[in-house]
Design a protein around this motif. Sequence first.
Motif, PDB file in Angstrom:
ATOM      1  N   ARG A  65      14.905  11.982  -7.247  1.00  0.00           N
ATOM      2  CA  ARG A  65      13.978  12.062  -6.219  1.00  0.00           C
ATOM      3  C   ARG A  65      12.968  10.919  -6.094  1.00  0.00           C
ATOM      4  O   ARG A  65      12.739  10.186  -5.263  1.00  0.00           O
ATOM      5  CB  ARG A  65      13.484  13.401  -6.047  1.00  0.00           C
ATOM      6  CG  ARG A  65      12.529  13.517  -4.687  1.00  0.00           C
ATOM      7  CD  ARG A  65      11.908  14.847  -5.008  1.00  0.00           C
ATOM      8  NE  ARG A  65      11.168  14.854  -6.173  1.00  0.00           N
ATOM      9  CZ  ARG A  65       9.905  15.514  -6.576  1.00  0.00           C
ATOM     10  NH1 ARG A  65       9.739  16.460  -5.658  1.00  0.00           N
ATOM     11  NH2 ARG A  65       9.712  15.368  -7.750  1.00  0.00           N
ATOM     12  N   ASP A  66      12.317  10.773  -7.349  1.00  0.00           N
ATOM     13  CA  ASP A  66      11.264   9.583  -7.413  1.00  0.00           C
ATOM     14  C   ASP A  66      11.992   8.303  -7.311  1.00  0.00           C
ATOM     15  O   ASP A  66      11.291   7.379  -6.900  1.00  0.00           O
ATOM     16  CB  ASP A  66      10.844   9.570  -8.958  1.00  0.00           C
ATOM     17  CG  ASP A  66      10.074  11.012  -9.361  1.00  0.00           C
ATOM     18  OD1 ASP A  66       9.528  11.684  -8.337  1.00  0.00           O
ATOM     19  OD2 ASP A  66      10.161  11.715 -10.449  1.00  0.00           O
ATOM     20  N   MET A  67      13.039   7.971  -7.967  1.00  0.00           N
ATOM     21  CA  MET A  67      13.623   6.821  -8.051  1.00  0.00           C
ATOM     22  C   MET A  67      14.044   6.315  -6.409  1.00  0.00           C
ATOM     23  O   MET A  67      14.028   5.189  -5.958  1.00  0.00           O
ATOM     24  CB  MET A  67      15.068   6.658  -8.785  1.00  0.00           C
ATOM     25  CG  MET A  67      14.705   6.804 -10.277  1.00  0.00           C
ATOM     26  SD  MET A  67      13.496   5.596 -11.084  1.00  0.00           S
ATOM     27  CE  MET A  67      14.894   4.460 -11.337  1.00  0.00           C
TER      28      MET A  67
ATOM     29  N   GLN B 109       0.752  -1.175   0.059  1.00  0.00           N
ATOM     30  CA  GLN B 109       0.134  -0.051   0.052  1.00  0.00           C
ATOM     31  C   GLN B 109       1.035   1.339  -0.082  1.00  0.00           C
ATOM     32  O   GLN B 109       0.391   2.153  -0.494  1.00  0.00           O
ATOM     33  CB  GLN B 109      -0.923   0.113   1.086  1.00  0.00           C
ATOM     34  CG  GLN B 109      -2.000  -1.166   1.305  1.00  0.00           C
ATOM     35  CD  GLN B 109      -2.724  -1.174   0.073  1.00  0.00           C
ATOM     36  OE1 GLN B 109      -3.356  -0.347  -0.657  1.00  0.00           O
ATOM     37  NE2 GLN B 109      -2.620  -2.264  -0.687  1.00  0.00           N
ATOM     38  N   GLU B 110       2.027   1.115   0.582  1.00  0.00           N
ATOM     39  CA  GLU B 110       2.919   2.365   0.721  1.00  0.00           C
ATOM     40  C   GLU B 110       3.562   2.470  -0.357  1.00  0.00           C
ATOM     41  O   GLU B 110       3.735   3.553  -0.849  1.00  0.00           O
ATOM     42  CB  GLU B 110       3.944   2.183   1.762  1.00  0.00           C
ATOM     43  CG  GLU B 110       4.877   3.324   1.977  1.00  0.00           C
ATOM     44  CD  GLU B 110       5.987   2.824   3.035  1.00  0.00           C
ATOM     45  OE1 GLU B 110       7.021   3.781   2.998  1.00  0.00           O
ATOM     46  OE2 GLU B 110       5.848   2.041   3.734  1.00  0.00           O
ATOM     47  N   LEU B 111       4.018   1.296  -1.347  1.00  0.00           N
ATOM     48  CA  LEU B 111       4.319   1.635  -2.522  1.00  0.00           C
ATOM     49  C   LEU B 111       3.423   2.171  -3.605  1.00  0.00           C
ATOM     50  O   LEU B 111       3.758   2.932  -4.426  1.00  0.00           O
ATOM     51  CB  LEU B 111       5.115  -0.025  -3.044  1.00  0.00           C
ATOM     52  CG  LEU B 111       5.233   0.245  -4.517  1.00  0.00           C
ATOM     53  CD1 LEU B 111       6.446   0.925  -4.819  1.00  0.00           C
ATOM     54  CD2 LEU B 111       5.823  -1.573  -4.769  1.00  0.00           C
ATOM     55  N   LEU B 112       2.106   1.599  -3.626  1.00  0.00           N
ATOM     56  CA  LEU B 112       1.233   2.014  -4.369  1.00  0.00           C
ATOM     57  C   LEU B 112       0.741   3.736  -4.164  1.00  0.00           C
ATOM     58  O   LEU B 112       0.556   4.347  -5.067  1.00  0.00           O
ATOM     59  CB  LEU B 112      -0.351   1.339  -4.290  1.00  0.00           C
ATOM     60  CG  LEU B 112      -0.103  -0.202  -4.974  1.00  0.00           C
ATOM     61  CD1 LEU B 112      -1.381  -0.969  -4.505  1.00  0.00           C
ATOM     62  CD2 LEU B 112       0.156  -0.268  -6.351  1.00  0.00           C
ATOM     63  N   ALA B 113       0.724   4.142  -2.827  1.00  0.00           N
ATOM     64  CA  ALA B 113       0.756   5.399  -2.744  1.00  0.00           C
ATOM     65  C   ALA B 113       1.658   6.363  -3.220  1.00  0.00           C
ATOM     66  O   ALA B 113       1.586   7.390  -3.685  1.00  0.00           O
ATOM     67  CB  ALA B 113       0.597   5.768  -0.899  1.00  0.00           C
ATOM     68  N   THR B 114       3.037   5.789  -2.975  1.00  0.00           N
ATOM     69  CA  THR B 114       4.074   6.620  -3.722  1.00  0.00           C
ATOM     70  C   THR B 114       4.136   6.467  -5.222  1.00  0.00           C
ATOM     71  O   THR B 114       4.374   7.575  -5.590  1.00  0.00           O
ATOM     72  CB  THR B 114       5.555   5.878  -3.054  1.00  0.00           C
ATOM     73  OG1 THR B 114       5.558   5.819  -1.859  1.00  0.00           O
ATOM     74  CG2 THR B 114       6.714   6.562  -3.497  1.00  0.00           C
ATOM     75  N   LEU B 115       3.613   5.606  -5.799  1.00  0.00           N
ATOM     76  CA  LEU B 115       3.395   5.429  -7.172  1.00  0.00           C
ATOM     77  C   LEU B 115       2.489   6.299  -7.570  1.00  0.00           C
ATOM     78  O   LEU B 115       2.613   7.122  -8.479  1.00  0.00           O
ATOM     79  CB  LEU B 115       3.328   4.060  -7.986  1.00  0.00           C
ATOM     80  CG  LEU B 115       4.631   3.076  -7.618  1.00  0.00           C
ATOM     81  CD1 LEU B 115       4.230   1.980  -8.099  1.00  0.00           C
ATOM     82  CD2 LEU B 115       5.814   3.558  -8.229  1.00  0.00           C
TER      83      LEU B 115
END
Length: 96
Positions: free
Chosen positions: A74-76, A9-15
């Motif tokens: 920053r995104d990476m 969920q954290e990964l999806l929120a970041t993406l």
Amino acid sequence: HCWRWALFQELLATLKAIADDKNVSVSNVALKWVLQQPGVASAIVGGRLGSEEQAQEAQENRRVLSEDWSLDSRDMLAIARIQEQGKPLINFLGDV
């Protein structure tokens, strides 16, 4: 388990946050991330043949190839920080 649900969920929120910032889709961000990995020259993208959304999906996927946007450091880094919290899936797959 390799990854906890909360970590996904954290990964999806970041993406999603990156996608919103770039005005692209989450799938565009994920695919662009793959293509920006060292040693990766191409990626295979599936589509739903015969669906009414097929043309829209193809157009969406073409946005990844646009030079108009990329994932900056920053995104990476934001994605990498989440990856570091999970265990590599390769350790749990039977194809190794």
